[in-house]
Design a protein around this motif. Structure first.
Motif, PDB file in Angstrom:
ATOM      1  N   GLU A 132       0.771  -1.062  -0.022  1.00 40.65           N
ATOM      2  CA  GLU A 132       0.152  -0.049  -0.007  1.00 40.65           C
ATOM      3  C   GLU A 132       0.870   1.219   0.001  1.00 40.65           C
ATOM      4  O   GLU A 132       0.482   2.398  -0.424  1.00 40.65           O
ATOM      5  N   MET A 133       2.006   1.000   0.646  1.00 35.69           N
ATOM      6  CA  MET A 133       2.777   2.420   0.726  1.00 35.69           C
ATOM      7  C   MET A 133       3.383   2.667  -0.682  1.00 35.69           C
ATOM      8  O   MET A 133       3.554   3.854  -1.204  1.00 35.69           O
ATOM      9  N   SER A 134       3.820   1.657  -1.378  1.00 32.29           N
ATOM     10  CA  SER A 134       4.268   1.922  -2.816  1.00 32.29           C
ATOM     11  C   SER A 134       2.929   2.463  -3.553  1.00 32.29           C
ATOM     12  O   SER A 134       3.272   3.150  -4.620  1.00 32.29           O
ATOM     13  N   ARG A 135       2.073   1.909  -3.424  1.00 29.96           N
ATOM     14  CA  ARG A 135       0.778   2.730  -4.068  1.00 29.96           C
ATOM     15  C   ARG A 135       0.636   4.254  -3.775  1.00 29.96           C
ATOM     16  O   ARG A 135       0.517   4.785  -4.544  1.00 29.96           O
ATOM     17  N   ILE A 136       0.908   4.548  -2.616  1.00 32.48           N
ATOM     18  CA  ILE A 136       0.557   5.972  -2.001  1.00 32.48           C
ATOM     19  C   ILE A 136       1.988   6.620  -2.697  1.00 32.48           C
ATOM     20  O   ILE A 136       1.748   7.823  -3.491  1.00 32.48           O
TER      21      ILE A 136
ATOM     22  N   ARG B 287      17.167 -23.093   0.665  1.00 27.19           N
ATOM     23  CA  ARG B 287      18.095 -22.145   0.316  1.00 27.19           C
ATOM     24  C   ARG B 287      18.206 -21.754  -1.100  1.00 27.19           C
ATOM     25  O   ARG B 287      18.381 -20.820  -1.749  1.00 27.19           O
ATOM     26  N   ILE B 288      18.281 -22.971  -1.892  1.00 24.81           N
ATOM     27  CA  ILE B 288      18.172 -22.953  -3.288  1.00 24.81           C
ATOM     28  C   ILE B 288      16.730 -23.340  -3.841  1.00 24.81           C
ATOM     29  O   ILE B 288      16.171 -24.173  -3.362  1.00 24.81           O
ATOM     30  N   ILE B 289      16.142 -22.135  -4.261  1.00 31.96           N
ATOM     31  CA  ILE B 289      14.682 -22.136  -4.753  1.00 31.96           C
ATOM     32  C   ILE B 289      14.410 -22.781  -5.940  1.00 31.96           C
ATOM     33  O   ILE B 289      14.875 -22.401  -7.084  1.00 31.96           O
ATOM     34  N   LYS B 290      13.864 -24.076  -6.019  1.00 28.40           N
ATOM     35  CA  LYS B 290      13.591 -24.993  -6.948  1.00 28.40           C
ATOM     36  C   LYS B 290      11.759 -24.944  -7.151  1.00 28.40           C
ATOM     37  O   LYS B 290      11.215 -25.186  -5.948  1.00 28.40           O
ATOM     38  N   VAL B 291      11.313 -24.474  -8.146  1.00 21.77           N
ATOM     39  CA  VAL B 291       9.790 -24.589  -8.340  1.00 21.77           C
ATOM     40  C   VAL B 291       9.303 -25.838  -9.027  1.00 21.77           C
ATOM     41  O   VAL B 291       9.766 -26.043  -9.825  1.00 21.77           O
ATOM     42  N   PRO B 292       8.314 -26.210  -8.476  1.00 25.94           N
ATOM     43  CA  PRO B 292       7.868 -27.633  -9.124  1.00 25.94           C
ATOM     44  C   PRO B 292       7.081 -27.008 -10.272  1.00 25.94           C
ATOM     45  O   PRO B 292       6.750 -25.915 -10.688  1.00 25.94           O
ATOM     46  N   ALA B 293       7.273 -28.051 -11.176  1.00 25.32           N
ATOM     47  CA  ALA B 293       6.560 -27.947 -12.525  1.00 25.32           C
ATOM     48  C   ALA B 293       4.999 -27.742 -12.354  1.00 25.32           C
ATOM     49  O   ALA B 293       4.362 -28.091 -11.320  1.00 25.32           O
ATOM     50  N   GLY B 294       4.559 -26.834 -13.109  1.00 26.78           N
ATOM     51  CA  GLY B 294       3.046 -26.351 -12.919  1.00 26.78           C
ATOM     52  C   GLY B 294       3.137 -24.883 -13.639  1.00 26.78           C
ATOM     53  O   GLY B 294       3.931 -24.084 -14.231  1.00 26.78           O
ATOM     54  N   GLU B 295       1.615 -24.283 -13.493  1.00 25.40           N
ATOM     55  CA  GLU B 295       1.622 -23.084 -14.212  1.00 25.40           C
ATOM     56  C   GLU B 295       0.744 -22.047 -13.051  1.00 25.40           C
ATOM     57  O   GLU B 295      -0.362 -22.827 -12.367  1.00 25.40           O
ATOM     58  N   ALA B 296       0.830 -21.116 -12.930  1.00 27.54           N
ATOM     59  CA  ALA B 296       0.087 -20.342 -11.914  1.00 27.54           C
ATOM     60  C   ALA B 296      -0.030 -18.883 -12.565  1.00 27.54           C
ATOM     61  O   ALA B 296       0.976 -18.362 -12.926  1.00 27.54           O
ATOM     62  N   TYR B 297      -1.336 -18.291 -12.382  1.00 31.54           N
ATOM     63  CA  TYR B 297      -1.387 -16.779 -12.755  1.00 31.54           C
ATOM     64  C   TYR B 297      -1.911 -16.093 -11.556  1.00 31.54           C
ATOM     65  O   TYR B 297      -2.782 -16.395 -10.855  1.00 31.54           O
ATOM     66  N   VAL B 298      -1.048 -15.239 -11.139  1.00 29.09           N
ATOM     67  CA  VAL B 298      -1.427 -14.169 -10.002  1.00 29.09           C
ATOM     68  C   VAL B 298      -1.601 -13.049 -10.294  1.00 29.09           C
ATOM     69  O   VAL B 298      -0.746 -12.310 -11.123  1.00 29.09           O
ATOM     70  N   GLU B 299      -2.667 -12.266  -9.910  1.00 30.83           N
ATOM     71  CA  GLU B 299      -2.775 -10.797 -10.038  1.00 30.83           C
ATOM     72  C   GLU B 299      -3.081 -10.001  -9.004  1.00 30.83           C
ATOM     73  O   GLU B 299      -3.874 -10.575  -8.218  1.00 30.83           O
ATOM     74  N   THR B 300      -2.478  -8.902  -9.045  1.00 35.42           N
ATOM     75  CA  THR B 300      -2.903  -8.002  -7.758  1.00 35.42           C
ATOM     76  C   THR B 300      -3.212  -6.632  -8.200  1.00 35.42           C
ATOM     77  O   THR B 300      -2.939  -6.234  -9.440  1.00 35.42           O
ATOM     78  N   GLU B 301      -3.737  -5.789  -7.313  1.00 38.59           N
ATOM     79  CA  GLU B 301      -4.415  -4.595  -7.776  1.00 38.59           C
ATOM     80  C   GLU B 301      -2.935  -3.319  -7.390  1.00 38.59           C
ATOM     81  O   GLU B 301      -2.935  -2.815  -6.164  1.00 38.59           O
ATOM     82  N   ASN B 302      -2.280  -3.292  -8.595  1.00 35.17           N
ATOM     83  CA  ASN B 302      -1.083  -2.521  -8.371  1.00 35.17           C
ATOM     84  C   ASN B 302      -1.627  -1.120  -8.373  1.00 35.17           C
ATOM     85  O   ASN B 302      -2.904  -0.736  -8.713  1.00 35.17           O
ATOM     86  N   PRO B 303      -0.638  -0.081  -8.234  1.00 39.35           N
ATOM     87  CA  PRO B 303      -0.962   1.448  -8.331  1.00 39.35           C
ATOM     88  C   PRO B 303      -1.277   1.650  -9.555  1.00 39.35           C
ATOM     89  O   PRO B 303      -2.320   2.659  -9.701  1.00 39.35           O
ATOM     90  N   LEU B 304      -1.067   1.090 -10.723  1.00 35.27           N
ATOM     91  CA  LEU B 304      -1.330   1.404 -11.996  1.00 35.27           C
ATOM     92  C   LEU B 304      -2.631   0.613 -12.463  1.00 35.27           C
ATOM     93  O   LEU B 304      -3.358   1.219 -13.402  1.00 35.27           O
ATOM     94  N   GLY B 305      -2.791  -0.399 -11.827  1.00 37.21           N
ATOM     95  CA  GLY B 305      -4.165  -1.237 -12.306  1.00 37.21           C
ATOM     96  C   GLY B 305      -3.666  -2.730 -12.092  1.00 37.21           C
ATOM     97  O   GLY B 305      -2.736  -2.786 -11.258  1.00 37.21           O
ATOM     98  N   VAL B 306      -4.417  -3.648 -12.638  1.00 41.63           N
ATOM     99  CA  VAL B 306      -4.143  -4.888 -12.417  1.00 41.63           C
ATOM    100  C   VAL B 306      -2.789  -5.296 -13.076  1.00 41.63           C
ATOM    101  O   VAL B 306      -2.551  -5.142 -14.258  1.00 41.63           O
ATOM    102  N   MET B 307      -1.915  -5.998 -12.166  1.00 43.33           N
ATOM    103  CA  MET B 307      -0.840  -6.683 -12.708  1.00 43.33           C
ATOM    104  C   MET B 307      -0.867  -7.912 -12.403  1.00 43.33           C
ATOM    105  O   MET B 307      -0.933  -8.382 -11.205  1.00 43.33           O
ATOM    106  N   GLY B 308      -0.397  -8.867 -13.349  1.00 45.37           N
ATOM    107  CA  GLY B 308      -0.516 -10.362 -13.101  1.00 45.37           C
ATOM    108  C   GLY B 308       0.836 -10.915 -13.955  1.00 45.37           C
ATOM    109  O   GLY B 308       1.275 -10.482 -14.703  1.00 45.37           O
TER     110      GLY B 308
END
Lengths: 393, 264, 345
Positions: A127-131, A317-338
């Motif tokens: 929220e502070m970055s939005r402000i 410590r070493i980030i390994k991400v399992p196979a898959g797909e994800a879409y995440v969007e948030t309400e950013n200062p300029l609008g929806v970012m995903g």
């Protein structure tokens, strides 16, 4: 264009008819005005090729790519923690907010959830970055309309927010603070009290802008009824944020998220989504002003209810991400970012599609700028509020 | 839902299918009525055109339709189901990178020398499956109903074209230009497929997997300096000869870092 | 022996030299003072910053540094520019300012010309700057400049009219067009029998004063009427292609014209060099007068720049509407009322 509202169509037909009459007697020809890529109103390197008849725009064609950095390709050769460094630079006025959806998508794929305290602090910084972002818009919009002074107030008061962001994250513009599974650090000592004072200052800044800019008759004459976006057209162009809420669409991803993402705690706060029925430049300005006020209230509530506990979940410590797909969007200062993240299982993402708000918000400009006057190009672009890094990625 | 995932439990070569069942198990028997209803409505209208679908309960729905039905699906979603909001449109190239691991970060190489050399992998498709190398990908929202759906469609490898969405969603214009430019997928019915980001004379489609990221190929990745050696390793280095480059340093001490990965 | 007699005994070239020097001082020193006081300091304080602080005490020599910088810069002509028109334009603009200043008296004998047509001549020559701006806009062969130049022309012509009509009220009340006589009329006048402060026409011609200020703001192309310049859309309009010395001339012209217009306004509405309690014809006013004028000029230009840095910008059509639908009818009504009252009393 398939969708043309009756007002613009009528204006255009009337202009054409008037033209035809003149053309019978005097030979006239249109003028092509090249706005940008080096133009103060384009916030960077956007270029708009406008065909003019007098000062009326017959056709406008935005040209982008002067700042294309190919983040989608570059993300494919960087590890997940490294990608956040890139995406910080997409909307550079509200950098922290860029990291959040990407981190949330990675967390969703890894099935990791940040501890409550991290989620709350994450929401505070979000929220502070939005402000920080929108405060600058409030001043900048006044500059686009011709008033020079408010932007100095905006820069002055944004400094308070940036100081707080810097105190917490170490970075004024590019915090790079969000981690998969939590945050890099906890808040420093005394930060909460200071931030609450800053929120008070931001509210008084909003009052100041409301009197100085929004209440000004000339500002209203320049923005009311200019650049009207009807709700259905706004939806089909994928406008988001204050641009669509300024057209009366009551939709805010913070409240109505469809991606099922945890990680932000807006649902536990008392706040409201502001909309304005007019859809013109003024309503977009108005909605953003109210959003800053809501955000300051949110930050206050968040700081009051900050839970205790760890700041990081247990992640390798070493980030390994399992196979898959994800879409995440948030309400950013300029609008929806995903971020549409495809993982093939490994250290690097297989494909990252960045859905940035400004790209969609700007795609309406060829339609919206047809039939307006040259000075209104500037106010409309200003009120749509884009950031070049967010268009070009 | 904090899962202690370690390096051991996450297999690099894990199939996509395994993850799906995993997710379903994690969500238990929680069914997603809203998304199920959306899917059945789509299937009812489009029939055979809905090839495959995937519902992550409480998270998202992905529907794959035939490329012939790509535009009609959009029309139906917009006009009949209320999905008036155009979110984004793009594509995915499912070809595993023909450049092997050298398109990965060099940290990977430093940490996992065993992973080299790698045979060109099989093409594997993600959620809702697929048959062709390229898939178009789009998402539309129902703003009032707080619903959204991700759509996919296979793109024929030889024709490399898909019907355009511009007549349905005006906002698809720029997205299709970008997809055309980045992947070389033609959108039939688009009013003007021009370059959007790249210069007009640009050749190639940068986001294709077989398009090399030249900067990465011609010189060692500068990001390699970020690899900090563990304190113990550094004391070892002090005795011996200092490696010439940071990259060499990272490569000189493989394996040890991976042992540290168990826990943060 | 009065100062007029001393002056009359000088040779013609000496008189001319003094006049030219005085005009240069009246234009350039006033412009410099305005730049420093208003643009560098007053506006900076409004915008919560300090303004220049390094050159000289409190940055007072900053303007000299700026002038030095601009003189050193290359004088660039665009390739396709109409070289003569492009090069001459700044001088035409500045010439208009110098022509205007000659009609303004600053004391009983401190004048450049003592013409019976004073204010009429002033309003006539003030329009010359339009020509210079149009030349700059056309000669630059730049579309932004052209738009700026055309906007300026439309705007300046539209606002010339309310400016003149506002002055007519004063002329009717004073019964003369001679600037010095207008000052005496104000000094010797009285309102409702009270002659303590004389009768500065701001009191009886308040409407005309407001119209004059608005029209002056538009003539100077300052916000909210700065569309010809319009930094955020036309990128300083007709000045876009200018650099170095020629840009400096435009810059000086902007502030000098503000000062000269404020001088005209102070003569017409604020009693010129007259201050209550001192006989305006006294010899000492030849020295005090210019200072009194300076104070009034600074006060009036402060209003100009205060407005400039506060207000957003009108659109071109809104500006024309304001001129033709509001200012001109009000100014005409003011003339009618003034005329009726003049005959009645």
């Amino acid at each position: 264009m398939t969708a043309v509202s009756s007002r613009q169509q009528l204006n255009y037909i009337a202009a054409q008819a008037a033209d035809a009459r003149v053309n019978l007697e005097i030979e006239t020809e249109g003028m092509t005005l090249n706005i940008g890529p080096q133009h103060p109103a384009t916030h960077g390197t956007l270029r708009i090729v406008a065909k003019l008849d007098g000062e009326q725009v017959i056709a406008a064609d935005p040209v982008m790519g002067y700042m294309h950095r190919g983040y989608e390709k570059l993300s494919e050769v960087r590890t997940y923690p490294q990608v956040t460094t890139l995406v910080n630079r997409i909307d550079w006025l509200g950098s922290f907010a860029n990291e959040v959806p990407f981190i949330l998508a990675a967390e969703q794929l890894m099935e990791v959830e940040a501890p409550p305290r991290a989620q709350w602090i994450r929401t505070v910084l979000f929220e502070m970055s939005r402000i920080a972002n929108i405060v600058l818009f409030l001043g900048d919009m006044a500059v686009q309309v011709g008033a020079v002074t408010p932007v100095f107030f905006a820069f002055r008061d944004r400094e308070h927010i940036l100081n707080q962001i810097e105190a917490a994250t170490g970075g004024r513009f590019h915090p790079n603070f969000d981690r998969i599974g939590g945050l890099k650090d906890d808040l420093p000592k005394g930060w909460i009290v200071e931030t609450k004072q800053v929120m008070k200052k931001m509210r008084s800044f909003c009052d100041e802008i409301e009197e100085l800019v929004m209440g000004n008759e000339i500002f209203q004459a320049r923005t009311r009824g200019i650049g009207v976006v009807p709700a259905d057209i706004g939806l089909s162009y994928g406008l988001s944020g204050a641009n669509i809420r300024g057209s009366g669409v009551d939709w805010d991803v913070r409240r109505d998220g469809t991606t099922g993402a945890g990680g932000l705690v807006h649902s536990e706060l008392d706040w409201r989504v502001w909309t304005h029925p007019d859809g013109d430049s003024f309503s977009r300005f108005w909605v953003r002003l109210q959003e800053v006020r809501e955000s300051t209230k949110m930050v206050d509530q968040l700081l009051d209810g900050l839970p205790s506990g760890p700041i990081m979940a247990k992640v390798p410590r070493i980030i390994k991400v399992p196979a898959g797909e994800a879409y995440v969007e948030t309400e950013n200062p300029l609008g929806v970012m995903g971020y549409y993240v495809v993982s093939a299982g490994g250290l690097v993402p297989f494909r990252v599609k960045i859905r940035s708000a400004s790209f969609n918000n700007m795609s309406i400009t060829p339609w919206l700028l047809t039939g307006v006057y040259v000075p209104d190009i500037i106010t409309i672009l200003g009120s749509l509020y884009f950031i070049l890094g967010d268009i070009d990625r | 839902m904090i899962r202690l995932s370690s390096n051991d439990t996450v297999d690099v070569t894990a199939a996509f299918g395994a993850d799906e069942t995993d997710a379903a198990a994690a969500n238990g028997s929680a069914t997603d009525e809203v998304r199920e209803a959306m899917l059945s409505e789509l299937q009812e209208e489009l029939g055979e055109a809905v090839v495959e679908s995937h519902i992550a309960a409480g998270v998202d729905i992905t529907v794959r339709v035939t490329s012939e039905a790509w535009a009609s699906t959009a029309e139906f979603l917009k006009n009949e189901m209320g999905f008036a909001y155009f979110n984004f449109l793009s594509a995915i190239d499912w070809l595993p990178s023909p450049f092997g691991r050298d398109m990965d970060s060099q940290v990977d190489l430093a940490l996992e020398p065993a992973a080299e050399p790698v045979e060109p992998e099989e093409m594997e498709h993600g959620l809702a499956g697929g048959e062709t190398r390229f898939q178009v990908l789009a998402r539309v929202n129902d703003v009032a109903g707080h619903r959204a759906v991700t759509l996919k469609a296979d793109v024929d490898d030889t024709a490399m074209s898909a019907p355009s969405w511009v007549p349905v969603y005006a906002g698809a214009n720029w997205h299709e230009r970008e997809t055309w430019e980045m992947f070389g997928i033609e959108f039939v019915g688009h009013p003007g497929l021009r370059h959007i980001y790249l210069p007009g004379a640009f050749e190639g489609n940068p986001l294709r997997k077989d398009y090399p990221l030249l900067a990465r190929r011609v010189k060692p990745w500068p990001g390699i300096v970020d690899v900090e050696l563990m304190p113990t390793e550094q004391t070892d280095e002090a005795d011996g000869e200092a490696p010439e480059t940071p990259a060499a340093a990272a490569l000189a001490t493989p394996g040890e870092s991976t042992e540290e990965t168990g826990d943060a | 022996m009065s100062s007029t007699q001393v002056f009359a005994e000088l040779a013609y070239w000496q008189q001319t030299g003094i006049r030219v020097g005085a005009a240069l001082a009246a234009v350039l020193l006033v412009a410099g003072a305005l730049v420093y006081m208003h643009l560098f300091k007053a506006v900076s304080f409004m915008q919560s910053r300090l303004g220049p602080m390094e050159a000289g005490p409190y940055g007072s020599l900053q303007l000299l540094a700026e002038v030095g910088k601009h003189i050193q810069k290359e004088d660039i002509f665009p390739t396709k520019a109409d070289r003569f028109v492009f090069g001459a334009a700044p001088f035409v603009v500045l010439a208009s300012t110098f022509l205007l200043v000659v009609v303004v008296p600053a004391g009983p004998d401190a004048w450049f010309i003592d013409s019976e047509l004073g204010i009429y001549l002033g309003l006539a020559v003030s329009s010359v700057s339009v020509l210079g701006i149009l030349m700059a806009g056309w000669g630059s062969s730049n579309k932004y400049s052209l738009l700026g130049g055309l906007r300026a022309t439309g705007q300046l012509i539209a606002y010339e009219l309310p400016l003149i009509l506002a002055v007519v009220g004063v002329v009717i009340q004073a019964g003369t067009m001679n600037m010095a006589d207008i000052v005496y009329a104000q000094a010797n006048g009285e309102i409702f029998g009270l002659g303590i402060v004389g009768n500065p026409y701001i009191l009886t011609q308040g409407v005309a004063f407001v119209i004059f200020l608005i029209a002056m703001q538009a003539e100077l192309a300052q916000a909210p009427f700065d569309m010809p310049v319009a930094e955020s859309e036309l990128v300083t309009g007709y000045m876009t292609e200018y650099s170095g010395m020629r840009f400096l001339l435009f810059f000086i012209g902007e502030f000098a014209t503000a000062g000269v217009f404020a001088a005209v306004a102070s003569v017409l509405f604020l009693g010129g060099w007259y201050v209550p309690g001192i006989d305006p014809t006294a010899d000492v006013m030849n020295l005090l007068g210019p200072l009194v004028m300076l104070v009034k000029i600074v006060g009036l230009t402060f209003l100009v720049f205060w407005t400039r840095f506060t207000m957003p910008r009108f659109r071109e059509d809104q500006l024309q509407r304001l001129a033709w639908k509001f200012l001109i009818p009000i100014a005409l009504a003011n003339i009618v009322v003034t005329g009726v009252l003049k005959v009645a009393f």
